[in-house]
Enzyme design. Structure first.
Site, PDB file in Angstrom:
ATOM      1  N   ASP A 188       0.874  -1.177   0.000  1.00  0.00           N
ATOM      2  CA  ASP A 188       0.000   0.000   0.000  1.00  0.00           C
ATOM      3  C   ASP A 188       0.904   1.217   0.000  1.00  0.00           C
ATOM      4  OD1 ASP A 188      -1.673   2.134   0.634  1.00  0.00           O
ATOM      5  OD2 ASP A 188      -2.025   1.466   2.699  1.00  0.00           O
ATOM      6  N   GLU A 201      -3.735   4.568  -2.472  1.00  0.00           N
ATOM      7  CA  GLU A 201      -4.156   4.093  -1.158  1.00  0.00           C
ATOM      8  C   GLU A 201      -5.648   4.273  -0.954  1.00  0.00           C
ATOM      9  OE1 GLU A 201      -2.722   6.124   2.457  1.00  0.00           O
ATOM     10  OE2 GLU A 201      -2.523   4.124   3.339  1.00  0.00           O
ATOM     11  N   GLU A 202      -6.168   5.431  -1.343  1.00  0.00           N
ATOM     12  CA  GLU A 202      -7.591   5.687  -1.157  1.00  0.00           C
ATOM     13  C   GLU A 202      -8.443   4.693  -1.963  1.00  0.00           C
ATOM     14  OE1 GLU A 202      -5.326   9.283  -0.100  1.00  0.00           O
ATOM     15  OE2 GLU A 202      -5.367   8.062  -1.894  1.00  0.00           O
TER      16      GLU A 202
END
Length: 612
Positions: free
Chosen positions: A390, A408-409
């Protein structure tokens, strides 16, 4: 939602709902039917494979028995589905016996030809290590240690019952202190207690159909201090933009409210905060996670709305959804709880390695390990069963509850169970990472940032381990943000990134690492340097690597070529580290960016060869 975030969130919702008005993703080298991603720094990345990538993934994963039949049936479905066959039943490298990564066998490198990067016109090919030889969690399942109820690992379910195949909450004594999550139902100061007000408001939402105004009234009844700061404009706007057939909030809200009210029954022992410089883990059920996230949606967590520098939780990410009501992907998670009711566990583990135990890079006389590299495919799909990186923010989850939609989102929206980590994970320090084992994927997505779209549901059939965790492991490591790109070549910054990657890749189980252009977007990281840093950290941890360059074929070829040159010439990590330091000193003397890093290293290798 705070007023200052409303416009940005509206923009995100436009991206999610205007499915036909986005740029053609194929112009960036990605499949039109597969998602793309960026790291939290903004690095573009292809998120799903094209047809060649999917074929390679099928070859890597050998289907057997019922799973093979399911996969055949699922291909006929109108909805996007996923069937993960068992890759431990046959094929090279599928043994469950412990196995360590070995240095690349250069004697037969030329015979390992991959179609990755092949153009229909040019028929261009290059050599890369076969992905089917990389070790996965299922291959090494016997090496995974059983969950132990020890001081530094809190288990929120009863282990005796789970051995019988039943998940029930573990009972304990709740506390209200600075070392544990302050749960909403424990917040009882002056009567009526905040929880009583909250319970009454949510109970009303469980009755029949509700409007957005009803939700707003309920949330503000126990968050009255924020009446001048929070606005629900984005939620109203979002609902207005939804196609009528997709607007099921009136059905979803009562179920979510009921789930939030189940908190006292589902969480019966304290949840520790995963604080800096402490090695701690938390294991909880998927049902417990969904309950906690339902409470986050209704903004019930006390003391978590103040984000000022000196506030109690200034070092933690936000968790209440007061800043974001944008994505129906997350909402669909709760709906699925009542349809499929996943009955597994997820483990969150903060790992901190003291500075004294970090590698002395100048003495690491170890060769690089095997590298599979491809401009196609994705970390999440082709990297199934590997340690998936990540590209994180130091505040876990980055802007997932705001208006950002980078790697990441997007990852957190695909697997919303990851969002709960924001409840208890303090900001990551330079020598720390967060590992999550067992999260489930629920959604396909497409695009990134302004071109982000929800592409459909993802039916996760990844097998589970003995503790009911999916064979999926994610490690969150945060790269440095370089305002000036030249800063990344300093010795201190190179060492920082090496140490961060080392901590993330550290572990007793040597599965391969699935990664890509970590920190190479708005953080201005050099992907060539970051690739070498990750390869060095993987080598010291005795792990192979699968690297996805997300549509960038030229970058993939350059990294592959450099890796091959380094391995053929038996360049070890210590030698490479010294060259990076020399490159740093050379860079410091220049008033502009120096010549290409790989060109510099190639010259060093040529000079080294001339001395032999």
């Amino acid at each position: 939602m705070s007023r200052k975030n409303s416009d940005g969130v509206k923009g995100c919702m436009n991206q999610m709902n205007n499915r036909g008005n986005t740029a053609d993703p194929s112009s960036r080298g990605e499949s039109k039917n597969r998602p793309s991603q960026m790291d939290s720094a903004g690095a573009t990345s292809q998120h799903r494979s094209n047809e060649n990538g999917k074929e390679a993934a099928r070859e890597r994963r050998t289907a057997s028995g019922e799973n093979a039949e399911k996969m055949t049936k699922n291909t006929k479905s109108d909805e996007v589905q996923n069937s993960k066959p068992n890759n431990s039943t046959s094929g090279e490298g599928s043994s469950n016996q412990p196995s360590q990564s070995a240095p690349m066998d250069t004697s037969d490198a030329s015979s390992v030809v991959s179609s990755l990067g092949t153009s229909p016109k040019s028929k261009e090919q290059w050599t890369t290590y076969p992905i089917q030889k990389l070790k996965t969690m299922q291959d090494l399942s016997r090496e995974f240690n059983p969950l132990l109820a020890k001081k530094e690992h809190t288990i929120l379910i009863d282990m005796e019952w789970i051995r019988r195949g039943v998940i029930v909450p573990h009972q304990g004594t709740h506390v209200w202190d600075s070392h544990h999550v302050k749960l909403p139902h424990l917040y009882s100061h002056a009567p009526p207690s905040r929880w009583e007000v909250t319970r009454h408001a949510l109970h009303r939402l469980t009755k029949g159909s509700n409007s957005i105004g009803d939700v707003q009234t309920a949330i503000m009844s126990y968050n009255s201090r924020n009446k001048d700061n929070w606005t629900f404009e984005a939620l109203y706007y979002y609902v207005q933009r939804l196609p009528r057939m997709e607007n099921n909030l009136h059905l979803l809200i009562p179920k979510m409210a009921k789930l939030a009210l189940d908190l006292p029954e589902l969480i019966q022992k304290p949840i520790p905060l995963l604080r800096q410089q402490q090695n701690q883990g938390i294991t909880m059920s998927q049902q417990q996670i969904s309950c906690l996230l339902a409470n986050a949606f209704f903004c019930t967590f006390p003391h978590r709305n103040d984000t000022k520098p000196n506030s109690e939780y200034a070092n933690y990410p936000t968790i209440n959804f007061s800043r974001c009501y944008t994505d129906h992907i997350t909402l669909k998670l709760y709906m699925r709880r009542y349809v499929s009711k996943p009955e597994g566990l997820v483990t969150f583990e903060r790992i901190s390695i003291p500075t004294s135990q970090l590698p002395q890079w100048k003495t690491q006389k170890v060769p690089l390990t095997n590298l599979h590299i491809s401009p196609e495919g994705s970390i999440e799909e082709e990297g199934t069963g590997m340690l998936q990186v990540d590209f994180a923010s130091k505040y876990i989850g980055g802007g997932v509850l705001g208006s950002k939609l980078f790697q990441e989102e997007i990852l957190f929206l695909m697997s919303p169970e990851l969002i709960v980590a924001r409840l208890f994970t303090e900001k990551l320090a330079d020598n720390e990472c967060l590992k999550i084992t067992g999260p489930q994927m629920y959604s396909f997505t497409s695009g990134y940032s302004k071109s982000f779209l929800w592409a459909g549901p993802y039916y996760d059939r990844t097998k589970r381990d003995n503790w009911k965790r999916r064979y999926r492991q994610i490690v969150a490591i945060d790269a440095l943000d370089f305002k000036n790109p030249k800063e990344q070549y300093t010795e201190d910054n190179i060492k920082r990134e090496l140490n961060k990657a080392f901590v993330g890749f550290h572990g007793d189980v040597k599965t391969a690492i699935a990664t890509g252009n970590w920190g190479c977007g708005a953080f201005k990281g050099d992907p060539k340097l970051k690739a070498l840093i990750q390869l060095m950290a993987a080598a010291v941890n005795e792990r192979d690597m699968a690297y996805f360059s997300f549509g960038n074929k030229e970058l993939a070829k350059e990294i592959q070529s450099m890796h091959e040159i380094l391995t053929i010439n038996k360049v070890t990590v210590d030698k490479l580290y010294n060259w990076l330091k020399e490159f740093s000193r050379h860079n410091a003397r220049e008033h502009h960016l120096p010549k290409d890093l790989y060109g510099f290293i190639s010259e060093k290798i040529g000079h080294m060869a001339s001395l032999l």
